[in-house]
Design a protein around this motif. Structure first.
Motif, PDB file in Angstrom:
ATOM      1  N   GLU A 268      24.811  77.395   7.171  1.00  0.00           N
ATOM      2  CA  GLU A 268      24.490  76.951   8.527  1.00  0.00           C
ATOM      3  C   GLU A 268      25.777  76.650   9.287  1.00  0.00           C
ATOM      4  N   LYS A 269      25.623  76.380  10.547  1.00  0.00           N
ATOM      5  CA  LYS A 269      26.735  76.205  11.477  1.00  0.00           C
ATOM      6  C   LYS A 269      27.712  75.117  11.011  1.00  0.00           C
ATOM      7  N   PRO A 270      29.017  75.372  11.117  1.00  0.00           N
ATOM      8  CA  PRO A 270      29.997  74.338  10.755  1.00  0.00           C
ATOM      9  C   PRO A 270      30.032  73.216  11.771  1.00  0.00           C
ATOM     10  N   GLU A 271      30.495  72.055  11.340  1.00  0.00           N
ATOM     11  CA  GLU A 271      30.718  70.930  12.245  1.00  0.00           C
ATOM     12  C   GLU A 271      32.203  70.594  12.214  1.00  0.00           C
ATOM     13  N   TYR A 272      32.883  70.790  13.332  1.00  0.00           N
ATOM     14  CA  TYR A 272      34.309  70.480  13.417  1.00  0.00           C
ATOM     15  C   TYR A 272      34.462  69.097  14.040  1.00  0.00           C
ATOM     16  N   LEU A 273      34.593  68.096  13.191  1.00  0.00           N
ATOM     17  CA  LEU A 273      34.618  66.716  13.637  1.00  0.00           C
ATOM     18  C   LEU A 273      35.991  66.343  14.183  1.00  0.00           C
ATOM     19  N   LYS A 274      36.005  65.742  15.366  1.00  0.00           N
ATOM     20  CA  LYS A 274      37.257  65.264  15.953  1.00  0.00           C
ATOM     21  C   LYS A 274      37.694  63.996  15.208  1.00  0.00           C
ATOM     22  N   ASN A 275      38.959  63.960  14.793  1.00  0.00           N
ATOM     23  CA  ASN A 275      39.429  62.815  14.022  1.00  0.00           C
ATOM     24  C   ASN A 275      40.375  61.914  14.807  1.00  0.00           C
ATOM     25  N   GLY A 276      40.727  62.322  16.031  1.00  0.00           N
ATOM     26  CA  GLY A 276      41.537  61.479  16.890  1.00  0.00           C
ATOM     27  C   GLY A 276      42.967  61.266  16.436  1.00  0.00           C
ATOM     28  N   LEU A 277      43.434  62.091  15.524  1.00  0.00           N
ATOM     29  CA  LEU A 277      44.794  61.928  15.005  1.00  0.00           C
ATOM     30  C   LEU A 277      45.783  62.695  15.885  1.00  0.00           C
ATOM     31  N   ASP A 278      46.754  62.005  16.414  1.00  0.00           N
ATOM     32  CA  ASP A 278      47.789  62.631  17.237  1.00  0.00           C
ATOM     33  C   ASP A 278      49.025  62.941  16.398  1.00  0.00           C
ATOM     34  N   GLY A 279      49.804  63.894  16.849  1.00  0.00           N
ATOM     35  CA  GLY A 279      51.073  64.191  16.191  1.00  0.00           C
ATOM     36  C   GLY A 279      50.993  65.099  14.990  1.00  0.00           C
ATOM     37  N   LEU A 280      49.785  65.591  14.662  1.00  0.00           N
ATOM     38  CA  LEU A 280      49.654  66.443  13.476  1.00  0.00           C
ATOM     39  C   LEU A 280      50.387  67.768  13.654  1.00  0.00           C
ATOM     40  N   TYR A 281      50.292  68.349  14.847  1.00  0.00           N
ATOM     41  CA  TYR A 281      50.930  69.649  15.070  1.00  0.00           C
ATOM     42  C   TYR A 281      52.432  69.551  14.874  1.00  0.00           C
ATOM     43  N   GLU A 282      53.027  68.533  15.473  1.00  0.00           N
ATOM     44  CA  GLU A 282      54.478  68.360  15.346  1.00  0.00           C
ATOM     45  C   GLU A 282      54.873  68.133  13.890  1.00  0.00           C
ATOM     46  N   GLU A 283      54.038  67.403  13.154  1.00  0.00           N
ATOM     47  CA  GLU A 283      54.350  67.111  11.754  1.00  0.00           C
ATOM     48  C   GLU A 283      54.290  68.362  10.891  1.00  0.00           C
ATOM     49  N   ILE A 284      53.212  69.138  11.009  1.00  0.00           N
ATOM     50  CA  ILE A 284      53.042  70.280  10.107  1.00  0.00           C
ATOM     51  C   ILE A 284      53.896  71.484  10.506  1.00  0.00           C
ATOM     52  N   THR A 285      54.425  71.489  11.731  1.00  0.00           N
ATOM     53  CA  THR A 285      55.292  72.602  12.143  1.00  0.00           C
ATOM     54  C   THR A 285      56.757  72.180  12.225  1.00  0.00           C
ATOM     55  N   SER A 286      57.102  71.061  11.622  1.00  0.00           N
ATOM     56  CA  SER A 286      58.503  70.635  11.604  1.00  0.00           C
ATOM     57  C   SER A 286      59.298  71.493  10.622  1.00  0.00           C
ATOM     58  N   ASP A 287      60.590  71.603  10.848  1.00  0.00           N
ATOM     59  CA  ASP A 287      61.454  72.360   9.934  1.00  0.00           C
ATOM     60  C   ASP A 287      61.376  71.808   8.519  1.00  0.00           C
ATOM     61  N   GLU A 288      61.367  70.487   8.401  1.00  0.00           N
ATOM     62  CA  GLU A 288      61.314  69.851   7.085  1.00  0.00           C
ATOM     63  C   GLU A 288      60.036  70.234   6.340  1.00  0.00           C
ATOM     64  N   CYS A 289      58.919  70.208   7.063  1.00  0.00           N
ATOM     65  CA  CYS A 289      57.637  70.540   6.437  1.00  0.00           C
ATOM     66  C   CYS A 289      57.602  72.001   5.997  1.00  0.00           C
ATOM     67  N   ILE A 290      58.024  72.897   6.853  1.00  0.00           N
ATOM     68  CA  ILE A 290      57.979  74.318   6.511  1.00  0.00           C
ATOM     69  C   ILE A 290      58.888  74.613   5.324  1.00  0.00           C
ATOM     70  N   THR A 291      60.054  74.003   5.271  1.00  0.00           N
ATOM     71  CA  THR A 291      60.950  74.202   4.130  1.00  0.00           C
ATOM     72  C   THR A 291      60.267  73.765   2.833  1.00  0.00           C
ATOM     73  N   ARG A 292      59.569  72.645   2.883  1.00  0.00           N
ATOM     74  CA  ARG A 292      58.877  72.148   1.688  1.00  0.00           C
ATOM     75  C   ARG A 292      57.715  73.065   1.302  1.00  0.00           C
ATOM     76  N   ILE A 293      56.969  73.552   2.275  1.00  0.00           N
ATOM     77  CA  ILE A 293      55.844  74.450   1.981  1.00  0.00           C
ATOM     78  C   ILE A 293      56.349  75.790   1.451  1.00  0.00           C
ATOM     79  N   GLN A 294      57.441  76.291   1.982  1.00  0.00           N
ATOM     80  CA  GLN A 294      58.043  77.518   1.440  1.00  0.00           C
ATOM     81  C   GLN A 294      58.426  77.322  -0.023  1.00  0.00           C
ATOM     82  N   HIS A 295      59.003  76.171  -0.332  1.00  0.00           N
ATOM     83  CA  HIS A 295      59.363  75.847  -1.708  1.00  0.00           C
ATOM     84  C   HIS A 295      58.118  75.856  -2.601  1.00  0.00           C
TER      85      HIS A 295
END
Length: 265
Positions: A204-231
């Motif tokens: 059945e249809k998904p539910e995309y719940l808003k979580n009200g968290l700000d700053g997630l985009y900047e965190e997951i697309t930071s150079d530090e984060c990408i370097t760690r995920i590449q590792h």
């Protein structure tokens, strides 16, 4: 009416050579392997794909930003498409046993969930291990894309007759059904073993719940984060495992990615 950007994102995900060969987007013909792994729970998807010789990679920050935009383009295209084509449909998918176990555990479909409108495709069994046959029964309001209909006349892989469901599609019920003798012979896995089982999955249809968290985009697309995920991805490709600190970081990253996407949908 889907936008050009939505259509290009869909075609890139499909591995359409015309789009991929423009070199405007990173990831190549098999980008969907990494895109779906990043939307999965735990590590089962990554480990299974690496064992099967598939490539998981992120080149740089811009590469992840591209995937994030494509995730959103594709899901929003599905939401638009189902409004014009609200039909119930049964489709067919050959998957790994580990994916079925995750579906039962979490109650949702992981990543973009591809199935075929015309039946099971043997080649998808032969390239995986410990396979199961899945009949997908979807409610008519579940967002989806029917590639043969959308790209009529220039569908890159018409033999696949692909119908795509969004990540987070809710699973109402799973029931096991009997395999036929023909199915046991026809759909052998990468090790020439018959399917582990056959199942009907009602979604059945998904539910995309808003979580009200700000700053997630900047965190997951930071150079530090990408370097760690590449590792982490490099270690998975080499060793199929992660050290505990990397394991915790990688799963937290995937959770934050999912939360960010849900906030945008």
């Amino acid at each position: 009416m889907l936008s050009k950007q939505q259509l290009d994102s869909i075609r890139f995900y499909m591995g359409d050579p015309e789009i991929v060969n423009r070199k405007e987007m990173q990831g190549g013909l098999k980008a969907y392997n990494t895109m779906n792994a990043l939307l999965s729970y735990d590590l089962h998807d990554e480990v299974d794909k690496v064992k099967e010789g598939r490539i998981l990679e992120l080149h740089n920050v811009q590469h992840l930003k591209q995937y994030i935009q494509q995730y959103l383009d594709i899901v929003k295209a599905m939401q638009d498409y189902v409004v014009e084509h609200p039909i119930e449909m049964v489709t067919y998918r050959i998957d790994r046993l580990s994916s079925l176990e995750s579906i039962r555990k979490y109650g949702v479909l992981e990543g973009f969930h591809s199935s075929c409108t015309t039946g099971f495709l043997p080649q998808y069994a032969h390239s995986k291990q410990n396979v199961v046959l899945l009949e997908i029964h979807r409610d008519k309001d579940v967002p989806y894309l029917d590639f043969a209909n959308i790209f009529e006349g220039y569908y890159a892989k018409p033999e696949e007759a692909e119908l795509l469901l969004p990540f987070g599609t809710k699973v109402k019920h799973v029931e096991e059904i009997a395999l036929t003798e023909d199915e046991k012979e026809m759909y052998h896995d990468i090790h020439h073993l018959p399917p582990v089982g056959k199942y009907r999955i009602y979604v059945e249809k998904p539910e995309y719940l808003k979580n009200g968290l700000d700053g997630l985009y900047e965190e997951i697309t930071s150079d530090e984060c990408i370097t760690r995920i590449q590792h982490c991805l490099n270690n998975l490709m080499k060793n199929h495992i992660l050290e505990n600190d990397d394991f915790v970081y990688y799963l937290a990253f995937k959770e934050k990615l999912m939360k960010y996407l849900c906030n945008q949908l």
